[in-house]
Design a protein around this motif. Structure first.
Motif, PDB file in Angstrom:
ATOM      1  N   ARG A  45       0.837  -1.190   0.000  1.00  9.68           N
ATOM      2  CA  ARG A  45       0.000   0.000   0.000  1.00  9.68           C
ATOM      3  C   ARG A  45       0.874   1.242   0.000  1.00  9.68           C
ATOM      4  NH1 ARG A  45      -4.951   1.601   4.165  1.00  9.68           N
ATOM      5  NH2 ARG A  45      -5.584   3.507   3.040  1.00  9.68           N
ATOM      6  N   LYS A  46       0.865   1.942  -1.106  1.00  9.42           N
ATOM      7  CA  LYS A  46       1.660   3.152  -1.278  1.00  9.42           C
ATOM      8  C   LYS A  46       3.123   2.896  -0.908  1.00  9.42           C
ATOM      9  CE  LYS A  46      -2.215   6.343  -0.690  1.00  9.42           C
ATOM     10  NZ  LYS A  46      -2.773   7.479   0.077  1.00  9.42           N
ATOM     11  N   SER A  47       3.601   3.504   0.164  1.00  8.69           N
ATOM     12  CA  SER A  47       5.014   3.391   0.540  1.00  8.69           C
ATOM     13  C   SER A  47       5.282   2.238   1.508  1.00  8.69           C
ATOM     14  CB  SER A  47       5.489   4.701   1.179  1.00  8.69           C
ATOM     15  OG  SER A  47       5.352   5.774   0.288  1.00  8.69           O
ATOM     16  N   PHE A  48       4.262   1.463   1.818  1.00  7.88           N
ATOM     17  CA  PHE A  48       4.401   0.404   2.821  1.00  7.88           C
ATOM     18  C   PHE A  48       4.190  -0.970   2.183  1.00  7.88           C
ATOM     19  CE2 PHE A  48       2.338  -2.526   5.810  1.00  7.88           C
ATOM     20  CZ  PHE A  48       3.302  -2.572   6.822  1.00  7.88           C
ATOM     21  N   SER A  49       5.026  -1.932   2.570  1.00  8.52           N
ATOM     22  CA  SER A  49       4.840  -3.307   2.100  1.00  8.52           C
ATOM     23  C   SER A  49       5.148  -4.276   3.240  1.00  8.52           C
ATOM     24  CB  SER A  49       5.746  -3.610   0.897  1.00  8.52           C
ATOM     25  OG  SER A  49       7.106  -3.596   1.268  1.00  8.52           O
ATOM     26  N   ILE A  95       9.118  -6.184   6.713  1.00  7.00           N
ATOM     27  CA  ILE A  95       8.365  -4.930   6.644  1.00  7.00           C
ATOM     28  C   ILE A  95       9.241  -3.871   5.990  1.00  7.00           C
ATOM     29  CG2 ILE A  95       7.237  -3.111   7.965  1.00  7.00           C
ATOM     30  CD1 ILE A  95       6.690  -5.174  10.141  1.00  7.00           C
ATOM     31  N   ASN A  96       8.686  -3.172   5.025  1.00 10.57           N
ATOM     32  CA  ASN A  96       9.439  -2.143   4.315  1.00 10.57           C
ATOM     33  C   ASN A  96       8.597  -0.874   4.233  1.00 10.57           C
ATOM     34  OD1 ASN A  96      10.173  -0.628   1.646  1.00 10.57           O
ATOM     35  ND2 ASN A  96      11.950  -1.903   2.101  1.00 10.57           N
ATOM     36  N   TYR A  97       9.223   0.248   4.609  1.00  9.50           N
ATOM     37  CA  TYR A  97       8.536   1.537   4.533  1.00  9.50           C
ATOM     38  C   TYR A  97       9.466   2.556   3.881  1.00  9.50           C
ATOM     39  CZ  TYR A  97       5.933   5.700   5.802  1.00  9.50           C
ATOM     40  OH  TYR A  97       5.233   6.887   5.755  1.00  9.50           O
ATOM     41  N   ARG A  98       9.007   3.151   2.804  1.00 11.31           N
ATOM     42  CA  ARG A  98       9.802   4.129   2.073  1.00 11.31           C
ATOM     43  C   ARG A  98       9.466   5.527   2.556  1.00 11.31           C
ATOM     44  NH1 ARG A  98       8.158   2.936  -2.500  1.00 11.31           N
ATOM     45  NH2 ARG A  98       6.896   4.774  -3.061  1.00 11.31           N
ATOM     46  N   LEU A  99      10.435   6.211   3.127  1.00 16.06           N
ATOM     47  CA  LEU A  99      10.227   7.561   3.656  1.00 16.06           C
ATOM     48  C   LEU A  99      10.145   8.581   2.528  1.00 16.06           C
ATOM     49  CD1 LEU A  99      12.715   7.372   6.657  1.00 16.06           C
ATOM     50  CD2 LEU A  99      10.226   7.062   6.722  1.00 16.06           C
ATOM     51  N   ASP A 100      11.079   8.469   1.565  1.00 17.17           N
ATOM     52  CA  ASP A 100      11.062   9.323   0.377  1.00 17.17           C
ATOM     53  C   ASP A 100      11.832   8.585  -0.715  1.00 17.17           C
ATOM     54  OD1 ASP A 100      13.845   9.745   0.894  1.00 17.17           O
ATOM     55  OD2 ASP A 100      13.341  11.423   2.217  1.00 17.17           O
ATOM     56  N   ASN A 101      12.217   9.290  -1.755  1.00 19.13           N
ATOM     57  CA  ASN A 101      12.899   8.647  -2.878  1.00 19.13           C
ATOM     58  C   ASN A 101      14.311   8.200  -2.549  1.00 19.13           C
ATOM     59  OD1 ASN A 101      10.682   8.984  -4.554  1.00 19.13           O
ATOM     60  ND2 ASN A 101      11.367  11.029  -5.242  1.00 19.13           N
ATOM     61  N   LYS A 102      14.890   8.692  -1.429  1.00 18.55           N
ATOM     62  CA  LYS A 102      16.261   8.384  -1.094  1.00 18.55           C
ATOM     63  C   LYS A 102      16.411   7.583   0.178  1.00 18.55           C
ATOM     64  CE  LYS A 102      18.208  12.430  -3.412  1.00 18.55           C
ATOM     65  NZ  LYS A 102      19.085  13.654  -3.264  1.00 18.55           N
ATOM     66  N   ILE A 114      13.036   2.359   5.424  1.00 17.01           N
ATOM     67  CA  ILE A 114      13.278   1.477   6.565  1.00 17.01           C
ATOM     68  C   ILE A 114      12.887   0.071   6.157  1.00 17.01           C
ATOM     69  CG2 ILE A 114      12.657   0.941   8.950  1.00 17.01           C
ATOM     70  CD1 ILE A 114      11.951   3.892   9.324  1.00 17.01           C
ATOM     71  N   ASP A 115      13.789  -0.872   6.419  1.00 13.26           N
ATOM     72  CA  ASP A 115      13.525  -2.269   6.067  1.00 13.26           C
ATOM     73  C   ASP A 115      13.858  -3.121   7.290  1.00 13.26           C
ATOM     74  OD1 ASP A 115      13.102  -4.221   3.568  1.00 13.26           O
ATOM     75  OD2 ASP A 115      14.639  -5.063   4.872  1.00 13.26           O
ATOM     76  N   MET A 116      12.894  -3.915   7.750  1.00 12.89           N
ATOM     77  CA  MET A 116      13.096  -4.774   8.904  1.00 12.89           C
ATOM     78  C   MET A 116      12.628  -6.190   8.575  1.00 12.89           C
ATOM     79  SD  MET A 116      11.783  -2.318  12.015  1.00 12.89           S
ATOM     80  CE  MET A 116      10.168  -2.116  11.259  1.00 12.89           C
TER      81      MET A 116
END
Length: 290
Positions: free
Chosen positions: A241-245, A276-283, A286-288
């Motif tokens: 979902r959007k920036s979260f997987s 769990i992966n969350y993209r803060l921005d294009n650069k 966070i990946d756990m």
């Protein structure tokens, strides 16, 4: 052609009759070999990892990851891994060749597309008397596959067979040895996704049989028959979902061996994983995982 200097191929016989793979100074037991993402390392010995029951012309691409990857892929990936991806489509082709030392080879490749489904079959036979006794070989390989892809559903069935006998003089010991190898594999892949949620399932079966004669002139002196069986499965689910997987799954592997000299052995392995992966921005992101 692309040359990858981290990978070393050590040939013992003519054509692809026998060779070992190593990476960055490792031995052949420390490289993980994957076929369409499924581990194929032989549980008896790494010498058999390259008894591929498919043709070179079946390969779509080869992915190489160098460096230690045991925490992600298992203990066999100590030096790196090699993932071989097979083709799903092909046209009709026929090739033949001839050479010194009674060498001959013939390859047949057939493929057909039916709307959302495709099928393919390939076969290769090559043999040679060798440049001296102990380097002869005779090999037959066959592969077949059926593939379906429509909207959110994708599945594939693939299988292959190898039958080869070869002179193995000096391969493992200073004797005029002989070796007869049979191997086959079967794989089933299923993947389905709906909007943000999806799942996948993989099942694979692989069998390898090796008949080894140490001295062809004294076959009763020492010979060994070994058969190995491998069953592997993997099930995974994911949510995006959007920036979260979020992805989670489990896999298991059963290995069995029956050998006239080493007896019967078996082992089972399993694993669970969550990521769990969350993209803060294009650069940044966070990946756990666990």
């Amino acid at each position: 052609f692309t040359f990858f200097t981290a990978v070393n191929v050590s040939r013992r016989g003519g054509s692809d009759s026998s060779f070992d793979l190593s990476m960055r100074g490792s031995n052949f037991e420390q490289v993980l070999v994957l076929l369409n993402g499924v581990p194929m390392n032989n549980p008896q010995t790494g010498h058999f990892n390259t008894d591929f029951p498919f043709l070179v012309s079946d390969i779509k691409r080869i992915e190489i990851v160098r460096g230690g990857n045991s925490t992600r892929y298992g203990g066999m990936a100590f030096a790196g891994l090699i993932n071989i991806i097979l083709k799903r489509k092909s046209s009709i082709s026929l090739a033949a060749s001839d050479g010194d030392y009674n060498y001959s080879a013939a390859t047949l490749d057939i493929g057909k597309q039916f709307n959302n489904m495709s099928v393919r079959f390939s076969m290769r036979r090559d043999n040679s008397s060798g440049f001296y006794e102990g380097r002869e070989f005779d090999s037959l390989k066959c592969t077949a596959g059926a593939f379906y892809n429509r909207k959110s559903l994708e599945f594939s069935l693939q299988g292959g067979f190898l039958n080869k006998n070869l002179g193995a003089t000096g391969f493992y010991a200073p004797y005029p040895s002989l070796e007869d190898i049979k191997s086959y594999f079967f794989q089933f892949h299923l993947k389905k996704h709906h909007k943000r949620i999806g799942y996948s399932f993989v099942f694979s079966h692989n069998r390898h049989k090796d008949f080894f004669i140490l001295d062809r002139y004294r076959p009763e002196y020492f010979n060994n028959v070994s058969s190995t069986f491998q069953d592997y499965f993997n099930m995974a689910v994911y949510f995006i979902r959007k920036s979260f997987s979020l992805s989670a799954g489990f896999d298991g592997k059963s290995e069995r061996m029956a050998s006239t000299s080493m007896g019967k052995k078996s082992r089972q392995r399993g694993g669970l994983y969550l990521n769990i992966n969350y993209r803060l921005d294009n650069k940044m992101g966070i990946d756990m995982g666990i």
